[in-house]
Write an enzyme that holds these catalytic residues in place. Structure first.
Site, PDB file in Angstrom:
ATOM      1  CD  GLU A 182      -2.443   4.502   2.379  1.00 42.14           C
ATOM      2  OE1 GLU A 182      -3.661   4.721   2.517  1.00 42.14           O
ATOM      3  OE2 GLU A 182      -1.999   3.578   1.650  1.00 42.14           O
ATOM      4  CG  HIS A 201      -1.979  -0.972   1.235  1.00 42.45           C
ATOM      5  ND1 HIS A 201      -3.198  -0.727   1.833  1.00 42.45           N
ATOM      6  CD2 HIS A 201      -2.064  -2.218   0.711  1.00 42.45           C
ATOM      7  CE1 HIS A 201      -3.980  -1.777   1.679  1.00 42.45           C
ATOM      8  NE2 HIS A 201      -3.310  -2.700   1.005  1.00 42.45           N
ATOM      9  CB  CYS A 205      -2.724   2.381   5.600  1.00 43.31           C
ATOM     10  SG  CYS A 205      -2.160   1.320   4.245  1.00 43.31           S
TER      11      CYS A 205
END
Length: 156
Positions: free
Chosen positions: A56, A54, A87
């Site tokens: 983030e 991801h 996240c």
């Protein structure tokens, strides 16, 4: 919302477009310190075959390594879509003080829509959140991406 929030979100959108060009879910993130961009990332789950890919998480990992510290308590994170539980949890652990995101994620969002873990007073840290910055642009990018994915599947 500050004008600078829109400027920085446009940079996060640029990262999301990089993800889209690779066939990734178009989510981008940037880190800002003292009004300067200090990190950029976008989703790479498909490319790396890694559920941790991801934007983030990649951004926090890169930034903490560069700054040689895990407490990022002077950094603002900009991300095009509301962060998921994973996240948001990582941002809490990194002591991020402020998060700015574009569109809501009603299926997995953990910063106000499905959950609001970043504001849970039972935890030892909370994150100030500004949502809806360039939400239409951020949401349209995701909607168009998933619409194209569905059309590809229908043709098969």
């Amino acid at each position: 919302m500050a004008i600078s929030d829109e400027i920085f979100m446009r940079e996060a959108l640029h990262q999301a477009m990089k993800a889209e060009a690779k066939g990734e879910v178009p989510i981008g993130a940037i880190a800002v310190l003292d009004d300067a961009i200090v990190g950029r990332a976008h989703n790479i789950r498909e490319e790396t075959h890694n559920p941790l890919g991801h934007a983030e998480l990649l951004l926090l990992d890169k930034l903490s390594r560069e700054q040689k510290k895990w407490r990022l308590d002077d950094v603002t994170i900009y991300v095009t879509c509301e962060p998921c539980l994973m996240c948001a949890g990582a941002m809490l652990q990194a002591r991020i003080p402020r998060l700015v995101f574009g569109c809501l994620d009603p299926k997995a969002g953990a910063c106000g829509s499905l959950y609001n873990v970043v504001a849970d007073v039972r935890l030892n840290h909370q994150i100030s959140v500004e949502s809806g910055v360039l939400a239409d642009d951020c949401g349209r990018l995701l909607t168009d991406f998933f619409r194209a994915c569905r059309k590809k599947r229908e043709k098969i």
